[in-house]
Structure formats: structure tokens, C-alpha cells
Design an enzyme around this catalytic site. Structure first.
Site, PDB file in Angstrom:
ATOM      1  CG  HIS B  38      27.884  19.565 -54.482  1.00 59.39           C
ATOM      2  ND1 HIS B  38      26.544  19.571 -54.176  1.00 59.39           N
ATOM      3  CD2 HIS B  38      28.393  18.453 -53.891  1.00 59.39           C
ATOM      4  CE1 HIS B  38      26.261  18.490 -53.458  1.00 59.39           C
ATOM      5  NE2 HIS B  38      27.355  17.801 -53.264  1.00 59.39           N
ATOM      6  CE  LYS B  39      31.679  27.069 -60.751  1.00 61.91           C
ATOM      7  NZ  LYS B  39      32.510  28.012 -60.017  1.00 61.91           N
TER       8      LYS B  39
END
Ligand code: SF4
Lengths: 289, 206
Positions: B38-39
């Protein structure tokens, strides 16, 4: 010293793939207590089927094989250096054999070396004892349930909780409520009262080595353990937070000395996948319990 | 409460017909993504004006797989079989709330129809489910060997070397993957409801 690494690999395999009998029995009992056809009961069916399959296939009960926490009790004269080396070797092999997921990550770079080894990984505690044999206790402490552990510095005005067992009760119930289903309920809750912030967390986790039917030697704590388990299960959070009657399987409490200024209550959360095993090595024979 | 078999990709109409408490079984292609993924998506796809050329191929692939598709919050234990093909050994859900800061945008950009995880997510993700037609599906946490048995094939993996095995994007084909709808596209969250109910019971104990 002879090479015990193969026994340590077996210890890891059993811990990761073969749920202890007392935990499994408690899960069976919990299933029986849930309403027929409820989401809670379906969750327990999946859990129990998973426990059976993992044992049969020798695969990890949960993919998060957690932080391996080794408590090593050794007779006088043994080399802790050699034991540590052999256990680290076993951890690396067990990772290659997919009994452990590569779980250790360098915090600053985010790099995963892939072998579960680091300066501070896995976790060790060594203790010389008077017995003539070696005992290695291993627990695999998952990350999801670790994240929902909580520590309270008493008094706590939000909870109207003071520095006494009633305050402890309030803090623990609050911790169970805050956790909801996120730590893979139902849980075993390990509680430590006293100590400093660090020692209190460690003591709270040591409670997970106690068998579920173990009765606290201190009658005040024994009573509080029973009461907390009963009350936590009225919260209705249920397995996975689906709603239901079983939110905790057991609560275990111990106390440790504190400074006059401090009074910590620490609640560590162990998910239903409460993976722990012990290796006993006596007279050249290894057994795993 | 009802049971449904869902074929991936899933239509918006089908998703809108689901409600909290429904039990589903999934068939088709699912892609895992957890914290580092996600990052990475935020930093690489959503932040700058353009996607760096080296990352365009993976973006296109994810966009193809996730249009009407399903994301799974999972960091699996994997192994290679005798022929060198990856397989999932143990693959239960991981805690989803850590992706709360990212998920609205991911659902919006990719057109995801379902996110599988455990523990539920917060108000932003619930809003994305409402706004774009998606659901949150709860798998049984810890039931990892059982869930791996529904993963029939590993079709590919992205970012394994950079992010590590648990954090990589694994593309898998599932058959009969079971889950419960705990957040629907009508603004209802079982997690919110139980939090409030259990808070009232907690107050009674204090
Ligand atoms: S909390 Fe426990 S059962 Fe749940 S995912 Fe983590 S290790 Fe597995």
C-alpha cells in the site's frame, strides 16, 4: 556439546503446525457454546478444520508465524553461546522448510533478510537452573494480536481505575474491548501487574506458557482470573469479532514488584492460534510436549 | 443473511445486492497487498504527476486485475513445488485497519469490488464501499492452512525481491474462498455495530 539443531527444528515444526491439546479442547468447547448456524459457529468450524489440516499436512496453523520467543532453561556448565547458535541455525532451516514465514524485517530499511535472523530476532531468554536436563519453551507470538496489547499507568481517570485489583479488572476489560476481534479472538489474555514498562510486558507474555487449566497459586489472582474471563465473555465480541459468546478462552495474571511511583497493568493478547511447545532434552533423549 | 458464489470480476450490481452478514465464496483471480504494497502504491502511483516509466507495467497489470477485482490483505507462507512453481502453504488474512489511510484511494483508482482481510476497516473505507460499489469481506483469521487449500494456483508475483515474500503482490487463482460480508456498500459495518454494542456492555461492568 553435541548438535541439537535437529531437535530445535522439530520443536519449531511442532509449535507452528500442531496446536496444543488444551487450546484445541477450549476451542471445541467454545464452538459448542455458540448458537447453531451463527457466524461465530462457522468461524469455529473453520478454525477447528484448519487445526486438523495443519497437523495432518505439517503446515503452519497461521501464516503469521510470529516472533519466535525461546525460554531456555539449562543445567550448570552448558554454553548459552552454543545453544543460541544452534537455535538460530534451526530457525533458519525451519524457515527454508516453510515452517516459519520469513518474518524479521529491518526496521529502518524495511529489508527482509528472508531467514528470520537479526541482531535481536528471534527473542531469547536464558536461565540456568538446578535440574539436570535442558528445557526449551517456544511460543510463536503473532503480530496482529501483539498490536492490540495494552499497558495502563494507574491510576487511570478515564476508566476510574485505581491502584488495586478493581483497577486491574477495569483495565483488562477495557483492553479486551479495545481489541475487539482484531487480534483474532477468542484470546488468552496475559496480565502483569507492577514492574516497569518493559518488565511488565515481558511478564504478561510469560503467562502464555501456563497451561489453560493452571490455577493461580494466589487465591486473589485466581479469583480475578475467573471473574475476568466470565465478564469479558459478556461483551459479545465473539470469535473474529463476528459477535458471539466466546471472546476470551482464559485470563492469566501475575504480579511483580514495582516502584512506589509506578503501578502498571499490562495486558498482552494471544490469538486463538496460541502456539507453544516445549522441548525436554534429558540423558541424550529429546521429547516434545 | 444469504450465501452467494461470486465470480471475479464482479459487477457493481452484484456487489450492491450484498449485505452485512451474507456469506460468500469467491472464484477467480485475487491479488494480495498489505502494508508495504500500500505504501508503494501511494508513493509510486498516486503521489507524483506521472507514474515512473519503470513502474508502469506493474500499474497496468494491477489495473487490469483489479477492475471489478478483489484484493486480499495477506502475507502468505509460500513454497516451491518440485517443478519450481510457487504454491501457497499457509495464507490467512492479516489485520486490515493498517491500510485504512490508503484504501479509499485504492478502491477509487482501481475500481476494486472487494477487499478481503480481518478485523474490519474504518469510516473512509466504508465510504469508498458506498461511493464506488465495493464490500469488505472478512476471512477467518488464523485459518491459514484451510484458506491456502482454496488457492489453486499462483499465477505470478510482483515486487517480491524489493518488498519480501509477505509483502509482495501475489496473483492467485482461488476456488470457493469463503468469507463473510462485514462492511457493505450501503454504509453498514458490523464492526461499528459490535463496537457500540460491546461498549454498552462494558459500561455495565464498570
Ligand atoms: S493474530 Fe494470530 S491467528 Fe491472527 S493472523 Fe496473527 S498470528 Fe495469525
Amino acid at each position: 556439546m553435541e548438535n541439537l539443531a535437529p531437535h530445535f527444528i522439530e520443536l519449531i515444526r511442532r509449535a507452528s503446525t500442531d496446536l496444543p491439546a488444551d487450546i484445541e479442547a477450549a476451542l471445541h468447547q467454545a464452538r459448542a457454546g455458540e448458537d447453531e448456524g451463527s457466524a461465530a459457529q462457522t468461524a469455529f468450524d473453520s478454525i477447528l478444520e484448519n487445526v486438523r489440516l495443519s497437523r495432518a499436512h505439517s503446515t503452519p496453523i497461521c501464516q503469521d508465524t510470529g516472533t519466535p520467543i525461546f525460554y531456555v532453561y539449562y543445567p550448570t556448565g552448558w554454553s548459552t553461546l552454543a545453544l543460541k547458535k544452534q537455535i538460530r541455525e534451526a530457525v533458519e532451516k525451519a524457515t527454508q522448510m516453510s515452517y516459519l514465514r520469513p518474518n524479521s524485517v529491518d526496521t529502518l530499511t524495511g529489508k527482509n533478510p528472508g531467514n528470520n535472523l537479526g541482531d535481536d530476532f528471534p527473542y531469547f531468554h536464558f536461565e540456568e537452573w538446578e535440574e539436570p536436563y535442558l528445557k526449551v519453551d517456544l511460543m510463536l507470538k503473532g503480530g496482529g494480536c501483539e498490536n492490540v496489547g495494552a499497558q495502563y499507568s494507574m491510576p487511570d481517570s478515564r476508566l476510574e481505575a485505581g491502584r488495586d485489583l478493581e483497577g486491574v479488572r477495569r483495565a483488562v476489560l477495557d483492553a479486551v474491548h479495545q481489541a475487539q476481534g482484531m487480534g483474532c479472538a477468542p484470546a488468552v489474555i496475559g496480565v502483569a501487574v507492577g514492574g516497569d514498562r518493559g518488565s511488565s510486558y515481558i511478564k504478561s507474555k510469560e503467562q502464555f506458557y501456563r497451561p489453560l487449566d493452571d490455577v493461580n497459586a494466589d487465591p486473589r489472582l485466581a479469583e480475578l482470573e475467573q471473574r475476568l474471563a466470565r465478564e469479558a465473555n459478556t461483551l459479545g465480541i465473539g470469535p473474529m469479532g463476528f459477535g458471539g459468546k466466546t471472546t476470551v478462552l482464559s485470563v492469566k495474571i501475575d504480579s511483580l514488584e514495582r516502584l512506589p511511583a509506578s503501578y502498571f497493568v499490562t495486558a498482552s493478547y494471544m490469538c486463538w492460534a496460541d502456539r507453544r511447545r516445549s522441548l525436554i532434552y534429558r540423558d541424550g533423549v529429546a521429547t516434545i510436549e | 443473511m444469504a450465501s452467494y458464489d461470486l465470480q471475479i470480476p464482479i459487477s457493481e450490481e452484484t456487489i450492491r445486492s450484498l449485505h452485512v452478514g451474507d456469506q460468500v465464496r469467491l472464484y477467480g483471480t485475487v491479488v494480495t497487498a498489505r502494508d508495504a504494497a500500500h505504501k508503494y502504491m501511494k508513493d509510486t502511483f498516486f503521489k507524483g504527476a506521472a507514474i515512473p516509466p519503470a513502474e508502469q507495467a506493474i500499474y497496468d497489470e494491477l489495473a487490469r486485475l483489479w477492475k471489478g477485482g478483489v484484493m486480499y490483505h495477506c502475507g502468505p507462507v509460500v513454497a516451491k513445488d518440485d517443478e519450481g512453481r510457487w504454491k501457497f502453504v499457509s495464507a490467512g488474512p492479516t489485520t486490515s485497519t493498517r491500510e485504512e489511510p490508503y484504501e479509499y484511494e485504492v478502491i477509487q483508482r482501481f475500481g476494486l469490488r472487494a477487499v478481503i482481510g480481518k478485523g474490519g476497516m474504518g469510516p473512509k473505507t466504508l465510504a469508498a464501499c458506498q461511493d464506488y460499489g465495493a464490500v469488505y469481506l472478512h476471512a477467518v483469521g488464523g485459518a491459514a492452512t484451510l484458506i491456502a487449500s482454496y488457492v489453486k494456483e499462483v499465477l505470478g508475483v510482483y515486487k517480491k525481491d524489493e518488498l519480501g515474500v509477505p509483502e509482495a503482490f501475489w496473483v492467485v487463482r482461488v476456488e470457493g474462498f469463503p468469507a463473510v460480508v462485514t462492511m457493505d456498500s450501503h454504509g453498514v459495518s458490523l464492526h461499528e455495530k459490535l463496537y457500540e454494542e460491546s461498549r454498552a456492555r462494558l459500561a455495565a461492568l464498570m
